[in-house]
Scaffold this active site. Structure first.
Site, PDB file in Angstrom:
ATOM      1  N   HIS A   1       0.794  -1.308   0.184  1.00 50.19           N
ATOM      2  CA  HIS A   1       0.153   0.045   0.015  1.00 50.19           C
ATOM      3  C   HIS A   1       0.947   1.263  -0.044  1.00 50.19           C
ATOM      4  O   HIS A   1       0.724   2.056  -0.717  1.00 50.19           O
ATOM      5  CB  HIS A   1      -0.927  -0.017   1.450  1.00 50.19           C
ATOM      6  CG  HIS A   1      -1.552   1.238   1.511  1.00 50.19           C
ATOM      7  ND1 HIS A   1      -2.723   1.535   1.162  1.00 50.19           N
ATOM      8  CD2 HIS A   1      -1.352   2.475   2.079  1.00 50.19           C
ATOM      9  CE1 HIS A   1      -3.201   2.803   1.478  1.00 50.19           C
ATOM     10  NE2 HIS A   1      -2.179   3.305   2.013  1.00 50.19           N
ATOM     11  N   GLU A   2       1.795   1.265   0.675  1.00 42.98           N
ATOM     12  CA  GLU A   2       3.044   2.267   0.944  1.00 42.98           C
ATOM     13  C   GLU A   2       3.556   2.730  -0.328  1.00 42.98           C
ATOM     14  O   GLU A   2       3.796   3.903  -0.728  1.00 42.98           O
ATOM     15  CB  GLU A   2       3.619   2.481   2.088  1.00 42.98           C
ATOM     16  CG  GLU A   2       2.934   2.329   3.431  1.00 42.98           C
ATOM     17  CD  GLU A   2       2.143   3.344   3.666  1.00 42.98           C
ATOM     18  OE1 GLU A   2       2.379   4.548   3.046  1.00 42.98           O
ATOM     19  OE2 GLU A   2       0.848   3.021   4.428  1.00 42.98           O
TER      20      GLU A   2
ATOM     21  N   HIS B   1       1.552   4.330  -2.768  1.00 39.50           N
ATOM     22  CA  HIS B   1       1.420   5.714  -2.684  1.00 39.50           C
ATOM     23  C   HIS B   1       2.769   6.398  -3.464  1.00 39.50           C
ATOM     24  O   HIS B   1       2.737   7.516  -4.082  1.00 39.50           O
ATOM     25  CB  HIS B   1       1.567   5.941  -1.393  1.00 39.50           C
ATOM     26  CG  HIS B   1       0.308   6.351  -0.414  1.00 39.50           C
ATOM     27  ND1 HIS B   1      -0.659   6.853  -0.940  1.00 39.50           N
ATOM     28  CD2 HIS B   1      -0.045   5.692   0.711  1.00 39.50           C
ATOM     29  CE1 HIS B   1      -1.933   6.661  -0.159  1.00 39.50           C
ATOM     30  NE2 HIS B   1      -1.500   6.121   0.777  1.00 39.50           N
TER      31      HIS B   1
END
Length: 285
Positions: free
Chosen positions: A131-132, A135
């Site tokens: 998820h990071e 980003h």
């Protein structure tokens, strides 16, 4: 695609709001000055916000020797995402949380609290770091930095209008009632737009992270666990610097409020439902 279109529209809205307030304060000259100030603030944030945030949270950089399992996990996921290897940091905090920062993929960093490493399984942790990295891949750090800067600048301009009034195109004093209305409503509008941008980017990072890891159910399980643990564990640094809350995978701040409008993150239940739908259908669009 919908989240990207929504983000573009919201970014246009917050920029327009900033310029309009500048125009109300000083006419066309005020609009120009407001735009130049915004560009200067965004430039500073673009280059230095990552260093400031990592220092603020006392994040310690780690490598394969000091955190072998965590570091290798990030490297494997970065390879899957076709990203350069980011710098990897640990934050000595009990609350389970994580964030990404950096002006572009070539200068990115990911950070996780020691609490999240204790609470999550390796599979769940892979979901979080994917998820990071999503980003990073989507350049969400730049988007969130600009939106936060613009929201802060709107608030500053509104305060200026409250105390010093404004001028119309002919240099005459502006309507004082209009100035008060702007001072009261503009910061709220700016904050609402900023938070809507943040929520849209979180949904997109959930989708992108599930695609990178190939395991949306792992991220869904991680979000459920983080939500349950984080609500009962204070995060002092985040409480002292609430503007950084939007960076985290889960809102680190205590307290309630109007959940849907004034939250930097979507409802955890909705995020989990979307991820479970991806797991069931195998579709990431």
């Amino acid at each position: 695609m919908f989240n990207w279109v929504k983000t573009a529209m919201l970014m246009a809205a917050i920029t327009a709001l900033f310029i309009v307030i500048g125009g109300m304060i000083g006419g066309s000259r005020g609009m120009t000055i407001a735009l130049l100030i915004a560009l200067g603030m965004n430039f500073f944030s673009y280059w230095f916000s990552d260093k400031m945030v990592l220092r603020m949270y006392n994040a310690q950089e780690v490598d394969e020797a000091t955190a072998p399992q965590f570091y290798r996990m990030v490297r494997e996921l970065a390879t899957r995402a076709n990203l350069p290897m980011p710098r990897v940091y640990l934050i000595d905090e009990n609350q389970p949380n994580a964030f990404a920062t950096g002006r572009n993929p070539e200068h990115a960093a990911v950070a996780a609290t020691t609490g999240i490493l204790r609470v999550l399984s390796e599979r769940e942790m892979r979901g979080v770091m994917a998820h990071e990295l999503a980003h990073v891949k989507h350049r969400d750090i730049l988007i969130s930095t600009i939106s936060a800067t613009m929201a802060g600048a709107i608030s500053a301009l509104a305060n200026f209008a409250m105390f010093f009034g404004g001028r119309d195109e002919n240099g005459r004093p502006a309507n004082p009632i209009a100035g008060i209305a702007v001072a009261l409503l503009a910061p709220i509008a700016g904050a609402l737009i900023q938070m809507a941008i943040s929520r849209a980017r979180e949904f997109e990072a959930d989708r992108g992270g599930a695609q990178i890891s190939g395991d949306p159910q792992a991220l869904a399980s991680a979000l459920d666990k983080i939500h349950r643990y984080a609500s009962g564990i204070p995060f002092q640094t985040a409480e002292e610097h609430p503007a950084t809350a939007q960076m985290m995978i889960m809102n680190p701040l205590s307290g309630g409020g109007l959940q849907n409008l004034f939250s930097t993150h979507p409802a955890t239940e909705e995020r989990i439902a979307r991820l479970m739908d991806m797991a069931r259908t195998g579709r990431f669009d």
